[in-house]
Design a protein around this motif. Structure first.
Motif, PDB file in Angstrom:
ATOM      1  N   LEU A 168     -20.201  64.991  -2.521  1.00 13.34           N
ATOM      2  CA  LEU A 168     -18.902  64.653  -1.945  1.00 13.34           C
ATOM      3  C   LEU A 168     -18.813  63.158  -1.673  1.00 13.34           C
ATOM      4  CD1 LEU A 168     -18.401  67.451   0.755  1.00 13.34           C
ATOM      5  CD2 LEU A 168     -17.164  67.240  -1.420  1.00 13.34           C
ATOM      6  N   ARG A 169     -17.610  62.658  -1.595  1.00  7.08           N
ATOM      7  CA  ARG A 169     -17.335  61.302  -1.122  1.00  7.08           C
ATOM      8  C   ARG A 169     -16.189  61.394  -0.117  1.00  7.08           C
ATOM      9  NH1 ARG A 169     -13.861  57.643  -5.139  1.00  7.08           N
ATOM     10  NH2 ARG A 169     -12.976  57.088  -3.125  1.00  7.08           N
ATOM     11  N   PRO A 170     -16.007  60.353   0.698  1.00 10.17           N
ATOM     12  CA  PRO A 170     -14.830  60.354   1.569  1.00 10.17           C
ATOM     13  C   PRO A 170     -13.569  60.278   0.709  1.00 10.17           C
ATOM     14  CG  PRO A 170     -16.407  58.617   2.188  1.00 10.17           C
ATOM     15  CD  PRO A 170     -16.830  59.132   0.861  1.00 10.17           C
ATOM     16  N   ASP A 171     -12.485  60.949   1.145  1.00  9.23           N
ATOM     17  CA  ASP A 171     -11.227  60.887   0.392  1.00  9.23           C
ATOM     18  C   ASP A 171     -10.442  59.648   0.828  1.00  9.23           C
ATOM     19  OD1 ASP A 171      -9.212  61.595  -1.368  1.00  9.23           O
ATOM     20  OD2 ASP A 171      -8.132  62.737   0.159  1.00  9.23           O
ATOM     21  N   ILE A 172     -11.006  58.493   0.455  1.00 10.05           N
ATOM     22  CA  ILE A 172     -10.464  57.180   0.830  1.00 10.05           C
ATOM     23  C   ILE A 172     -10.146  56.437  -0.460  1.00 10.05           C
ATOM     24  CG2 ILE A 172     -11.053  54.975   1.952  1.00 10.05           C
ATOM     25  CD1 ILE A 172     -11.202  57.052   4.020  1.00 10.05           C
ATOM     26  N   LEU A 184     -12.188  68.503  -6.137  1.00  8.51           N
ATOM     27  CA  LEU A 184     -11.548  69.229  -5.035  1.00  8.51           C
ATOM     28  C   LEU A 184     -11.471  68.332  -3.792  1.00  8.51           C
ATOM     29  CD1 LEU A 184     -10.533  72.085  -4.005  1.00  8.51           C
ATOM     30  CD2 LEU A 184     -12.869  72.415  -3.159  1.00  8.51           C
ATOM     31  N   VAL A 185     -10.300  68.346  -3.138  1.00  4.47           N
ATOM     32  CA  VAL A 185     -10.107  67.598  -1.891  1.00  4.47           C
ATOM     33  C   VAL A 185      -9.909  68.616  -0.775  1.00  4.47           C
ATOM     34  CG1 VAL A 185      -8.545  66.038  -0.647  1.00  4.47           C
ATOM     35  CG2 VAL A 185      -9.096  65.587  -3.051  1.00  4.47           C
ATOM     36  N   TYR A 186     -10.651  68.467   0.312  1.00  2.00           N
ATOM     37  CA  TYR A 186     -10.426  69.377   1.443  1.00  2.00           C
ATOM     38  C   TYR A 186     -10.785  68.722   2.760  1.00  2.00           C
ATOM     39  CZ  TYR A 186     -15.463  70.554   0.788  1.00  2.00           C
ATOM     40  OH  TYR A 186     -16.830  70.525   0.639  1.00  2.00           O
ATOM     41  N   GLU A 187     -10.273  69.341   3.846  1.00  2.00           N
ATOM     42  CA  GLU A 187     -10.498  68.781   5.167  1.00  2.00           C
ATOM     43  C   GLU A 187     -11.909  69.122   5.653  1.00  2.00           C
ATOM     44  OE1 GLU A 187      -7.148  68.468   7.859  1.00  2.00           O
ATOM     45  OE2 GLU A 187      -8.415  69.319   9.419  1.00  2.00           O
ATOM     46  N   ASN A 188     -12.557  68.130   6.256  1.00  2.00           N
ATOM     47  CA  ASN A 188     -13.867  68.339   6.862  1.00  2.00           C
ATOM     48  C   ASN A 188     -14.013  67.312   7.972  1.00  2.00           C
ATOM     49  OD1 ASN A 188     -16.613  67.860   7.545  1.00  2.00           O
ATOM     50  ND2 ASN A 188     -17.263  68.941   5.704  1.00  2.00           N
ATOM     51  N   THR A 189     -14.088  67.798   9.214  1.00  2.38           N
ATOM     52  CA  THR A 189     -14.196  66.878  10.350  1.00  2.38           C
ATOM     53  C   THR A 189     -15.512  67.083  11.101  1.00  2.38           C
ATOM     54  OG1 THR A 189     -12.920  68.418  11.713  1.00  2.38           O
ATOM     55  CG2 THR A 189     -11.687  66.653  10.644  1.00  2.38           C
ATOM     56  N   ASP A 190     -16.512  67.609  10.412  1.00  2.00           N
ATOM     57  CA  ASP A 190     -17.813  67.825  11.041  1.00  2.00           C
ATOM     58  C   ASP A 190     -18.506  66.487  11.339  1.00  2.00           C
ATOM     59  OD1 ASP A 190     -17.279  70.463  10.517  1.00  2.00           O
ATOM     60  OD2 ASP A 190     -18.692  70.629   8.828  1.00  2.00           O
ATOM     61  N   LEU A 250     -27.279  64.762   0.821  1.00  2.00           N
ATOM     62  CA  LEU A 250     -25.988  64.191   1.234  1.00  2.00           C
ATOM     63  C   LEU A 250     -24.918  65.289   1.163  1.00  2.00           C
ATOM     64  CD1 LEU A 250     -26.182  60.650  -0.465  1.00  2.00           C
ATOM     65  CD2 LEU A 250     -26.296  61.188   1.992  1.00  2.00           C
ATOM     66  N   PRO A 251     -23.731  65.047   1.734  1.00  2.00           N
ATOM     67  CA  PRO A 251     -22.700  66.101   1.777  1.00  2.00           C
ATOM     68  C   PRO A 251     -22.368  66.662   0.393  1.00  2.00           C
ATOM     69  CG  PRO A 251     -22.111  64.279   3.209  1.00  2.00           C
ATOM     70  CD  PRO A 251     -23.325  63.837   2.458  1.00  2.00           C
ATOM     71  N   LYS A 252     -22.304  68.003   0.341  1.00  5.78           N
ATOM     72  CA  LYS A 252     -22.091  68.696  -0.940  1.00  5.78           C
ATOM     73  C   LYS A 252     -20.804  69.509  -0.926  1.00  5.78           C
ATOM     74  CE  LYS A 252     -26.562  70.442  -1.481  1.00  5.78           C
ATOM     75  NZ  LYS A 252     -27.322  69.509  -0.696  1.00  5.78           N
ATOM     76  N   CYS A 253     -20.200  69.624  -2.095  1.00  4.84           N
ATOM     77  CA  CYS A 253     -18.936  70.351  -2.270  1.00  4.84           C
ATOM     78  C   CYS A 253     -19.113  71.841  -1.992  1.00  4.84           C
ATOM     79  CB  CYS A 253     -18.447  70.139  -3.702  1.00  4.84           C
ATOM     80  SG  CYS A 253     -16.969  71.078  -4.123  1.00  4.84           S
ATOM     81  N   LYS A 254     -18.153  72.402  -1.244  1.00  2.00           N
ATOM     82  CA  LYS A 254     -18.221  73.830  -0.909  1.00  2.00           C
ATOM     83  C   LYS A 254     -17.910  74.691  -2.130  1.00  2.00           C
ATOM     84  CE  LYS A 254     -13.386  74.299   0.585  1.00  2.00           C
ATOM     85  NZ  LYS A 254     -12.450  74.543   1.699  1.00  2.00           N
ATOM     86  N   CYS A 281     -14.649  65.922  -3.958  1.00  2.00           N
ATOM     87  CA  CYS A 281     -15.840  66.177  -4.755  1.00  2.00           C
ATOM     88  C   CYS A 281     -15.865  65.221  -5.948  1.00  2.00           C
ATOM     89  CB  CYS A 281     -15.849  67.626  -5.239  1.00  2.00           C
ATOM     90  SG  CYS A 281     -17.274  67.990  -6.285  1.00  2.00           S
ATOM     91  N   THR A 282     -17.023  64.561  -6.157  1.00  5.89           N
ATOM     92  CA  THR A 282     -17.135  63.622  -7.283  1.00  5.89           C
ATOM     93  C   THR A 282     -17.207  64.373  -8.613  1.00  5.89           C
ATOM     94  OG1 THR A 282     -19.559  63.604  -7.080  1.00  5.89           O
ATOM     95  CG2 THR A 282     -18.351  61.873  -5.901  1.00  5.89           C
TER      96      THR A 282
END
Ligand code: BJW
Ligand code: ZN
Length: 265
Positions: free
Chosen positions: A182-186, A140-146, A172-176, A135-136
């Protein structure tokens, strides 16, 4: 000395069999035979963009829609790919090490998750993972493979379709947790690697008695410094690459899906 440029198989096996601590660094080449393009090869383009230009915070802040479209494509590629013989050879070798009470550490620059899916256990994904989001806002960092990761990105990652990238941030993808973007955890260019992960890698580099460098162009720091660091300790380094470049002790030229099973099997 560390100038032998041909594969000295017997010499390598002697070092491999006696080493009690082995460390490995992998890069995009290890996933090439799973159909995932490398970064600096001919496939390093996406639409009209150099893929590396999209892997920055600046690009994300300038156009999060564009960068998420790129990662929607990267994620579907990675999640649909299967581990290849190179990934599996590293798993088998790690299992052998565990049985023999030897320490095996795998450090990967790859974000595709294939080492973990193949079954590697002591593995550090030093550049992050496509399987996780961050999450920007609340971090929070979490797994999401959708796939798609959200409705607005459905079918929007196609590298051939130069559509306008204008998905509003609200779609765009939003924090749960906090609904932030959200951004990719890269780990993008200019961003620092996780301290905890990096110090564990340094420990493995300081302790290893053999270091394998597999399928990486070794130009991106800090990973590019790992082999020189180990060589400075006088510890042997082996390179596995279709196009080897470094002056290391042992060189296995060729696709690592072939050379790794041969070398470690
Ligand atoms: C096969 C094969 C087969 C094919 N079998 N082989 C010191 C000096 C100079 C610059 C810097 C420095 N310190 C930091 C920098 C800046 C920068 C950097 O290194 N730039 C260089 C380009 C010069 N580094 C950073 O920004 C890092 N951050 C950092 O250091 O923070 C501190 C800091 C902050 C601010 C300012 C200064 C310092 C972070 C780097 C993170 C990199 N992340 C990326 C992006 C991921 C995006 C994504 O995936 O979506 O990670 S970059 C990209 O490159 C990706 C890869 O993990 C990484 C490495 O690439 P890799 O794996 O080597 O792939 P290729 O394609 O290059 O090579 C493939 C190889 O396989 C080839 O050799 C083929 O021959 C081979 N091959 N088929 C065997 N079948
Ligand atoms: Zn959040």
């Amino acid at each position: 000395g560390p100038s032998l440029k041909i594969s000295d198989f017997a010499g390598f096996r002697k070092v491999l069999d006696s080493a009690t601590k082995i460390a490995v660094l992998t890069g995009a080449g290890v996933s090439a035979e799973s159909g995932i393009g490398t970064f600096r090869g001919p496939a390093g383009m996406w639409r009209t963009h150099n893929a590396m230009d999209l892997a920055t915070l600046k690009a994300f802040e300038a156009n999060p829609s564009l960068v998420w479209e790129f990662y929607e494509w990267r994620r579907s590629m990675a999640f649909n790919a299967r581990p290849n013989k190179a990934h599996l050879a590293l798993v088998e070798f790690e299992n052998k090490c565990i049985k023999e009470n030897r320490v095996f550490t795998l450090m990967t620059q790859n974000v595709d998750g294939l080492h973990i899916r193949a079954g590697s256990k002591n593995v550090f994904e030093i550049h992050g993972s496509l399987r996780k989001v961050k999450c920007t806002k609340c971090k929070l960092v979490y797994e999401n493979t959708d796939v798609p990761i959200c409705e607005a990105l459905r079918g929007r990652g196609d590298p051939e379709k130069a559509t306008t990238s204008d998905i509003p941030i609200s779609d765009l993808p939003k924090c749960k947790n906090c609904s932030g973007l959200l951004r990719p955890d890269i780990v993008w260019f200019g961003e620092i690697l996780d301290d905890n992960v990096l110090s564990k890698c340094v420990k493995a580099l300081e302790a290893c008695e053999l270091f394998l460098v597999v399928g990486t162009s070794a130009i991106v720091y800090p990973a590019a410094g790992f082999a020189p660091f180990v060589q400075d300790r006088g510890v042997p380094v082996a390179e596995f690459n279709t196009d080897p470049i470094s002056a290391v002790n042992f060189v296995f030229r060729g696709p690592c899906g072939t050379t790794l099973p041969e070398a470690l099997g």
